[in-house]
Motif scaffolding. Sequence first.
Motif, PDB file in Angstrom:
ATOM      1  N   THR A   1      24.847 -14.916  51.454  1.00  0.00           N
ATOM      2  CA  THR A   1      24.724 -16.144  51.959  1.00  0.00           C
ATOM      3  C   THR A   1      26.326 -16.702  52.846  1.00  0.00           C
ATOM      4  O   THR A   1      26.310 -17.146  54.173  1.00  0.00           O
ATOM      5  CB  THR A   1      25.612 -17.668  50.421  1.00  0.00           C
ATOM      6  N   ALA A   2      27.623 -15.659  52.373  1.00  0.00           N
ATOM      7  CA  ALA A   2      28.567 -15.005  53.702  1.00  0.00           C
ATOM      8  C   ALA A   2      28.159 -14.971  55.097  1.00  0.00           C
ATOM      9  O   ALA A   2      28.217 -15.466  56.050  1.00  0.00           O
ATOM     10  CB  ALA A   2      29.487 -14.631  52.996  1.00  0.00           C
ATOM     11  N   GLY A   3      26.613 -14.307  55.115  1.00  0.00           N
ATOM     12  CA  GLY A   3      26.285 -13.600  55.659  1.00  0.00           C
ATOM     13  C   GLY A   3      25.901 -14.628  57.082  1.00  0.00           C
ATOM     14  O   GLY A   3      26.001 -14.925  58.297  1.00  0.00           O
ATOM     15  N   PHE A   4      24.808 -15.447  55.893  1.00  0.00           N
ATOM     16  CA  PHE A   4      23.777 -16.595  56.766  1.00  0.00           C
ATOM     17  C   PHE A   4      24.604 -17.488  57.028  1.00  0.00           C
ATOM     18  O   PHE A   4      24.913 -17.925  58.002  1.00  0.00           O
ATOM     19  CB  PHE A   4      23.107 -16.892  55.313  1.00  0.00           C
ATOM     20  N   CYS A   5      26.218 -17.389  56.770  1.00  0.00           N
ATOM     21  CA  CYS A   5      26.596 -18.698  57.515  1.00  0.00           C
ATOM     22  C   CYS A   5      27.934 -18.588  58.104  1.00  0.00           C
ATOM     23  O   CYS A   5      28.118 -19.374  59.440  1.00  0.00           O
ATOM     24  CB  CYS A   5      28.177 -18.849  56.375  1.00  0.00           C
ATOM     25  N   SER A   6      27.839 -17.042  58.709  1.00  0.00           N
ATOM     26  CA  SER A   6      28.866 -16.661  59.512  1.00  0.00           C
ATOM     27  C   SER A   6      27.386 -16.403  60.921  1.00  0.00           C
ATOM     28  O   SER A   6      28.511 -16.412  61.511  1.00  0.00           O
ATOM     29  CB  SER A   6      29.005 -14.878  59.701  1.00  0.00           C
ATOM     30  N   GLU A   7      26.828 -16.220  60.889  1.00  0.00           N
ATOM     31  CA  GLU A   7      25.339 -16.618  62.303  1.00  0.00           C
ATOM     32  C   GLU A   7      25.094 -17.062  62.569  1.00  0.00           C
ATOM     33  O   GLU A   7      24.807 -17.549  63.348  1.00  0.00           O
ATOM     34  CB  GLU A   7      24.227 -15.416  61.970  1.00  0.00           C
ATOM     35  N   CYS A   8      24.899 -18.679  61.537  1.00  0.00           N
ATOM     36  CA  CYS A   8      24.531 -19.682  61.929  1.00  0.00           C
ATOM     37  C   CYS A   8      25.077 -20.856  63.153  1.00  0.00           C
ATOM     38  O   CYS A   8      26.578 -20.200  63.569  1.00  0.00           O
ATOM     39  CB  CYS A   8      24.426 -20.508  60.989  1.00  0.00           C
ATOM     40  N   ASP A   9      24.628 -21.141  63.909  1.00  0.00           N
ATOM     41  CA  ASP A   9      25.026 -22.283  64.903  1.00  0.00           C
ATOM     42  C   ASP A   9      25.486 -23.939  64.727  1.00  0.00           C
ATOM     43  O   ASP A   9      25.575 -24.193  63.305  1.00  0.00           O
ATOM     44  CB  ASP A   9      24.018 -22.145  65.804  1.00  0.00           C
ATOM     45  N   GLU A  10      26.171 -24.000  65.502  1.00  0.00           N
ATOM     46  CA  GLU A  10      27.624 -25.311  65.179  1.00  0.00           C
ATOM     47  C   GLU A  10      26.575 -26.886  64.712  1.00  0.00           C
ATOM     48  O   GLU A  10      27.304 -26.966  63.782  1.00  0.00           O
ATOM     49  CB  GLU A  10      28.087 -25.284  66.439  1.00  0.00           C
ATOM     50  N   ASN A  11      24.939 -26.225  64.814  1.00  0.00           N
ATOM     51  CA  ASN A  11      24.245 -27.592  64.452  1.00  0.00           C
ATOM     52  C   ASN A  11      24.817 -27.144  62.554  1.00  0.00           C
ATOM     53  O   ASN A  11      23.674 -27.996  62.183  1.00  0.00           O
ATOM     54  CB  ASN A  11      23.076 -27.298  65.410  1.00  0.00           C
ATOM     55  N   HIS A  12      24.339 -26.215  62.376  1.00  0.00           N
ATOM     56  CA  HIS A  12      23.711 -26.290  60.887  1.00  0.00           C
ATOM     57  C   HIS A  12      25.127 -25.695  60.136  1.00  0.00           C
ATOM     58  O   HIS A  12      25.279 -25.407  58.716  1.00  0.00           O
ATOM     59  CB  HIS A  12      22.822 -25.048  61.304  1.00  0.00           C
ATOM     60  N   LYS A  13      26.546 -26.068  60.468  1.00  0.00           N
ATOM     61  CA  LYS A  13      27.894 -25.285  59.967  1.00  0.00           C
ATOM     62  C   LYS A  13      27.918 -26.610  58.658  1.00  0.00           C
ATOM     63  O   LYS A  13      28.262 -25.891  57.485  1.00  0.00           O
ATOM     64  CB  LYS A  13      29.035 -26.148  60.656  1.00  0.00           C
ATOM     65  N   ALA A  14      27.541 -27.455  59.295  1.00  0.00           N
ATOM     66  CA  ALA A  14      27.288 -28.162  57.516  1.00  0.00           C
ATOM     67  C   ALA A  14      26.560 -27.689  56.888  1.00  0.00           C
ATOM     68  O   ALA A  14      26.994 -27.942  55.374  1.00  0.00           O
ATOM     69  CB  ALA A  14      27.212 -29.751  57.706  1.00  0.00           C
ATOM     70  N   ALA A  15      25.284 -27.258  57.095  1.00  0.00           N
ATOM     71  CA  ALA A  15      24.487 -26.899  55.811  1.00  0.00           C
ATOM     72  C   ALA A  15      24.960 -25.374  55.670  1.00  0.00           C
ATOM     73  O   ALA A  15      24.856 -25.236  54.402  1.00  0.00           O
ATOM     74  CB  ALA A  15      22.949 -26.755  56.483  1.00  0.00           C
ATOM     75  N   ALA A  16      25.678 -24.443  56.046  1.00  0.00           N
ATOM     76  CA  ALA A  16      26.259 -23.861  55.649  1.00  0.00           C
ATOM     77  C   ALA A  16      27.411 -23.878  54.668  1.00  0.00           C
ATOM     78  O   ALA A  16      27.347 -23.066  53.718  1.00  0.00           O
ATOM     79  CB  ALA A  16      25.941 -22.811  56.699  1.00  0.00           C
ATOM     80  N   TYR A  17      27.891 -25.132  55.351  1.00  0.00           N
ATOM     81  CA  TYR A  17      29.276 -24.799  54.104  1.00  0.00           C
ATOM     82  C   TYR A  17      28.668 -25.591  52.588  1.00  0.00           C
ATOM     83  O   TYR A  17      29.511 -25.235  51.958  1.00  0.00           O
ATOM     84  CB  TYR A  17      29.896 -25.779  54.686  1.00  0.00           C
ATOM     85  N   ALA A  18      27.900 -26.154  53.182  1.00  0.00           N
ATOM     86  CA  ALA A  18      27.630 -26.538  52.246  1.00  0.00           C
ATOM     87  C   ALA A  18      27.007 -26.138  51.079  1.00  0.00           C
ATOM     88  O   ALA A  18      27.111 -25.902  49.455  1.00  0.00           O
ATOM     89  CB  ALA A  18      26.409 -27.795  51.823  1.00  0.00           C
ATOM     90  N   GLY A  19      25.521 -25.044  51.455  1.00  0.00           N
ATOM     91  CA  GLY A  19      25.266 -23.531  50.601  1.00  0.00           C
ATOM     92  C   GLY A  19      26.608 -23.443  50.367  1.00  0.00           C
ATOM     93  O   GLY A  19      26.311 -22.129  48.687  1.00  0.00           O
ATOM     94  N   MET A  20      27.569 -22.742  50.796  1.00  0.00           N
ATOM     95  CA  MET A  20      28.485 -21.425  50.763  1.00  0.00           C
ATOM     96  C   MET A  20      29.403 -22.295  49.178  1.00  0.00           C
ATOM     97  O   MET A  20      29.888 -21.710  47.961  1.00  0.00           O
ATOM     98  CB  MET A  20      29.638 -21.448  52.063  1.00  0.00           C
ATOM     99  N   THR A  21      29.377 -23.817  49.392  1.00  0.00           N
ATOM    100  CA  THR A  21      30.591 -24.035  48.248  1.00  0.00           C
ATOM    101  C   THR A  21      29.417 -24.448  46.872  1.00  0.00           C
ATOM    102  O   THR A  21      30.049 -24.083  45.741  1.00  0.00           O
ATOM    103  CB  THR A  21      31.016 -25.467  48.624  1.00  0.00           C
ATOM    104  N   PHE A  22      27.973 -24.498  47.181  1.00  0.00           N
ATOM    105  CA  PHE A  22      27.619 -24.820  45.732  1.00  0.00           C
ATOM    106  C   PHE A  22      27.357 -23.014  45.418  1.00  0.00           C
ATOM    107  O   PHE A  22      26.705 -23.068  44.187  1.00  0.00           O
ATOM    108  CB  PHE A  22      25.737 -25.248  46.430  1.00  0.00           C
ATOM    109  N   ALA A  23      26.812 -22.145  46.349  1.00  0.00           N
ATOM    110  CA  ALA A  23      27.156 -21.309  45.857  1.00  0.00           C
ATOM    111  C   ALA A  23      28.551 -20.548  45.115  1.00  0.00           C
ATOM    112  O   ALA A  23      28.506 -20.080  44.040  1.00  0.00           O
ATOM    113  CB  ALA A  23      26.850 -20.030  47.140  1.00  0.00           C
ATOM    114  N   ALA A  24      29.541 -20.838  45.236  1.00  0.00           N
ATOM    115  CA  ALA A  24      30.892 -20.505  44.743  1.00  0.00           C
ATOM    116  C   ALA A  24      30.633 -21.267  43.409  1.00  0.00           C
ATOM    117  O   ALA A  24      31.550 -21.113  42.615  1.00  0.00           O
ATOM    118  CB  ALA A  24      32.176 -21.480  45.580  1.00  0.00           C
ATOM    119  N   VAL A  25      30.356 -22.623  43.790  1.00  0.00           N
ATOM    120  CA  VAL A  25      30.294 -23.199  41.983  1.00  0.00           C
ATOM    121  C   VAL A  25      29.242 -21.973  41.066  1.00  0.00           C
ATOM    122  O   VAL A  25      29.381 -21.867  39.146  1.00  0.00           O
ATOM    123  CB  VAL A  25      29.601 -24.865  42.139  1.00  0.00           C
ATOM    124  N   TYR A  26      28.287 -21.979  41.848  1.00  0.00           N
ATOM    125  CA  TYR A  26      26.982 -21.586  40.236  1.00  0.00           C
ATOM    126  C   TYR A  26      28.059 -20.091  40.152  1.00  0.00           C
ATOM    127  O   TYR A  26      27.514 -19.856  39.061  1.00  0.00           O
ATOM    128  CB  TYR A  26      25.803 -21.001  41.100  1.00  0.00           C
TER     129      TYR A  26
END
Length: 198
Positions: free
Chosen positions: A47-72
């Motif tokens: 997930t961190a890999g997807f987060c690191s490569e996404c563009d600025e328009n998708h950063k909020a979705a990437a951060y949400a995905g990383m946060t839910f991954a950490a809770v999981y």
Amino acid sequence: MNRVIAKTGAIVVTVTVALFAVCMLLPFPFGSYLVCMLLPIGYIMMTAGFCSECDENHKAAAYAGMTFAAVYAVLILLVYFAQTTAVRLDSLHEQALRILDYARGGLFFSYDLLGYAMMALSTFFVGLTINAKTKADKWLKYLMIIHGIFFFGCLIMPMTGVFRSMADGDTSTGGVIALEFWCAYFLPVGILAYRHFR
């Protein structure tokens, strides 16, 4: 370095999902619990890999995905560490077993489902960040987004009492079939993520 970590995470996800499927069929509960502790580690790396490569328009979705991954990861590691330590090694009273033993469908089983609900939310948001240029990436994107549907079932089912029969030792093959279906669904995610980062 970003791609190496993400690719390694995708390998861990693929291998642990495959091993989990095998352990469920054997049945080998300790093996299932052990690989389930490795899966969130690989998933966070991927997930961190997807987060690191996404563009600025998708950063909020990437951060949400990383946060839910950490809770999981936190929920799953707590559940399965308890199964491989206290539940397996200690002489627990019946009431403690009803709460802690995953196989009894108690509180820790519900925490496990809550953890996988968080993973489903994570895959949904991470899927939104994927810039799919190839057919394989399109499959990956849609598999991850659609996996988000599992959130509702994993969150709501424990509240319905559908798993109460597990407390009395009723172990049906339905649960194994459902988990094998999930493995068959999620295995391509790891494989396609590896191809994506390669």
